[in-house]
Design a protein around this motif. Structure first.
Motif, PDB file in Angstrom:
ATOM      1  N   PRO A 156       0.808  -1.220   0.000  1.00 48.37           N
ATOM      2  CA  PRO A 156       0.000   0.000   0.000  1.00 48.37           C
ATOM      3  C   PRO A 156       0.844   1.273   0.000  1.00 48.37           C
ATOM      4  N   PHE A 157       2.030   1.219   0.593  1.00 43.56           N
ATOM      5  CA  PHE A 157       2.905   2.397   0.583  1.00 43.56           C
ATOM      6  C   PHE A 157       3.260   2.776  -0.855  1.00 43.56           C
ATOM      7  N   PHE A 158       3.733   1.791  -1.621  1.00 42.32           N
ATOM      8  CA  PHE A 158       4.158   2.101  -2.980  1.00 42.32           C
ATOM      9  C   PHE A 158       2.985   2.310  -3.937  1.00 42.32           C
TER      10      PHE A 158
ATOM     11  N   LEU B  71       0.596   5.597   8.781  1.00 36.85           N
ATOM     12  CA  LEU B  71       0.723   6.132   7.429  1.00 36.85           C
ATOM     13  C   LEU B  71      -0.501   6.957   7.050  1.00 36.85           C
ATOM     14  N   THR B  72      -1.666   6.543   7.503  1.00 38.65           N
ATOM     15  CA  THR B  72      -2.895   7.287   7.205  1.00 38.65           C
ATOM     16  C   THR B  72      -2.782   8.726   7.683  1.00 38.65           C
ATOM     17  N   ARG B  73      -2.338   8.889   8.915  1.00 39.37           N
ATOM     18  CA  ARG B  73      -2.199  10.245   9.461  1.00 39.37           C
ATOM     19  C   ARG B  73      -1.110  11.038   8.742  1.00 39.37           C
ATOM     20  N   ALA B  74       0.004  10.365   8.454  1.00 37.03           N
ATOM     21  CA  ALA B  74       1.106  11.048   7.767  1.00 37.03           C
ATOM     22  C   ALA B  74       0.698  11.464   6.362  1.00 37.03           C
ATOM     23  N   TRP B  75      -0.008  10.577   5.654  1.00 37.21           N
ATOM     24  CA  TRP B  75      -0.450  10.908   4.298  1.00 37.21           C
ATOM     25  C   TRP B  75      -1.510  11.994   4.301  1.00 37.21           C
TER      26      TRP B  75
ATOM     27  N   ALA C 249      -1.568  14.490   6.259  1.00 36.20           N
ATOM     28  CA  ALA C 249      -0.810  15.734   6.375  1.00 36.20           C
ATOM     29  C   ALA C 249      -0.070  16.059   5.081  1.00 36.20           C
ATOM     30  N   GLU C 250       0.410  15.023   4.404  1.00 34.99           N
ATOM     31  CA  GLU C 250       1.197  15.226   3.189  1.00 34.99           C
ATOM     32  C   GLU C 250       0.341  15.607   1.989  1.00 34.99           C
ATOM     33  N   PHE C 251      -0.782  14.901   1.812  1.00 34.01           N
ATOM     34  CA  PHE C 251      -1.581  15.081   0.600  1.00 34.01           C
ATOM     35  C   PHE C 251      -2.858  15.905   0.805  1.00 34.01           C
ATOM     36  N   GLY C 252      -3.318  16.007   2.052  1.00 36.14           N
ATOM     37  CA  GLY C 252      -4.553  16.733   2.317  1.00 36.14           C
ATOM     38  C   GLY C 252      -4.554  18.166   1.825  1.00 36.14           C
ATOM     39  N   PRO C 253      -3.476  18.921   2.051  1.00 36.50           N
ATOM     40  CA  PRO C 253      -3.463  20.307   1.569  1.00 36.50           C
ATOM     41  C   PRO C 253      -3.564  20.433   0.054  1.00 36.50           C
TER      42      PRO C 253
ATOM     43  N   VAL D 294     -13.364  15.483   6.390  1.00 37.33           N
ATOM     44  CA  VAL D 294     -12.778  14.419   7.204  1.00 37.33           C
ATOM     45  C   VAL D 294     -11.401  14.062   6.655  1.00 37.33           C
ATOM     46  N   HIS D 295     -10.387  14.267   7.476  1.00 34.65           N
ATOM     47  CA  HIS D 295      -9.004  13.981   7.083  1.00 34.65           C
ATOM     48  C   HIS D 295      -8.276  13.245   8.211  1.00 34.65           C
ATOM     49  N   GLY D 296      -7.562  12.196   7.864  1.00 32.25           N
ATOM     50  CA  GLY D 296      -6.623  11.576   8.795  1.00 32.25           C
ATOM     51  C   GLY D 296      -7.235  10.794   9.934  1.00 32.25           C
TER      52      GLY D 296
END
Length: 254
Positions: free
Chosen positions: A121-123, A168-172, A174-178, A235-237
Motif C-alpha cells: 500500500p505504501f508504494f 501512514l494514514t495520518r502522515a499521508w 498531512a502530506e496530501f490533504g493540503p 474528514v481527514h486523517g
C-alpha cells in the motif's frame, strides 16, 4: 442504483472476497466505475460479472502485490488505463493474516507480511496520490484493524502492520490533504460473511461489545462509501472504528 459516487473511478485491492468485494460492490452500486483487483482471475471475474449484472461498471485487473514498488506501479498504471485515465478513489485493502505467535513467526513470514500489508500500500499510494493531486483531488482509504490498538495474545506481527498502516494514514493526510487528497482509514472489528446456522470460533471475540456480534463485510463497505463520498469532505486523517464497539466500550451483564 444510487448516485453518491456517480462519475467517479475507484481501485479496490484485495477485492475478490470478503471486505474488499463488498466495498467494490457498494462503490459500483453508488455509481462508480470500479477496478476489482486481486490475484485470482476466476474470483475477480465473478465479482465483476455480479456488478455488471446489477447494472454497475467494473473491470478486473490481476495483481500480486508482493511489496515491490514495481508491482504496485504496474497495478496503478493498468488501473488508470482501464478507468479512462484517472483514479478518484483508492482503497488499500489487500492483506494477509498469519495466525501465529511471536515465537512461531519466522523471518520469511515476517518479511512477507510486512511486504504485503505495508510496503504494497505504501508504494501503491506513492504511485496514485501524485496523479490525484495533479487532477485536483481524490480519496484514499486504508484498512486498519482493531487489534492494532487492543492487544490480543496472537498475531502480534499482523497487528503491528496495521498499526503502521494507521500511522501512514495520518502522515499521508498531512502530506496530501493540503493538495485536495483526503486520506482516512477504517478499523474493522471481527468481520466475516455470516454462514446460516454456524457459529464461527472468532465470534467469541465480539462478546461483551455493544453490538454483541461479528461484523459483516457490508458494515465496512458502508463506511468506505461514506469516506469516498462528498459527505466526508471535511474528514481527514481519521481511523474510523467500525468494530461494534470492541475498542471503545465494554458491556457488563446485569
Amino acid at each position: 442504483m444510487s448516485t453518491r459516487l456517480e462519475g467517479r473511478t475507484a481501485l479496490v485491492t484485495g477485492a475478490t472476497s470478503n471486505i474488499g468485494r463488498a466495498i467494490a460492490e457498494a462503490f459500483a452500486a453508488q455509481g462508480a466505475h470500479v477496478v476489482v483487483s486481486g490475484r485470482s482471475a476466476e474470483r475477480g471475474g465473478e465479482v465483476v460479472d455480479g456488478i455488471r449484472a446489477r447494472g454497475g461498471r467494473a473491470d478486473f485487473v490481476r495483481a500480486d502485490l508482493d511489496g515491490s514498488a514495481a508491482a504496485s506501479r504496474a497495478l496503478a498504471d493498468e488501473a488508470t488505463r482501464v478507468l479512462g485515465g484517472r483514479i478518484d478513489v483508492l482503497v488499500n485493502n489487500a492483506g494477509i493474516y498469519p495466525a501465529n505467535t511471536t515465537a512461531t513467526a519466522d523471518e520469511q513470514t515476517f518479511d512477507q507480511v510486512y511486504a504485503v500489508n505495508v510496503k504494497a500500500p505504501f508504494f501503491l499510494t506513492a504511485a496514485v496520490a501524485p496523479a490525484m493531486v495533479e487532477a485536483g483531488g481524490g480519496s484514499i482509504i486504508n484498512l486498519g484493524s482493531w487489534i492494532a490498538r487492543l492487544g490480543i495474545p496472537i498475531s502480534a506481527l499482523y497487528s503491528s502492520t496495521k498499526g503502521a498502516v494507521e500511522t501512514l494514514t495520518r502522515a499521508w493526510a498531512a502530506e496530501f490533504g493540503p493538495h485536495g487528497v483526503r486520506v482516512n482509514a477504517i478499523s474493522p472489528g471481527v468481520v466475516l460473511a455470516p454462514v446460516p446456522g454456524e457459529e464461527h470460533p472468532a465470534e467469541v471475540m465480539m462478546k461483551g461489545t455493544p453490538a454483541n456480534r461479528m461484523g459483516t463485510p457490508e458494515d465496512i463497505a458502508n463506511a468506505a462509501v461514506y469516506l469516498a463520498a462528498d459527505e466526508s469532505a471535511f474528514v481527514h486523517g481519521i481511523v474510523l472504528d467500525v468494530d461494534g464497539g470492541r475498542t471503545t466500550a465494554a458491556v457488563i451483564a446485569a
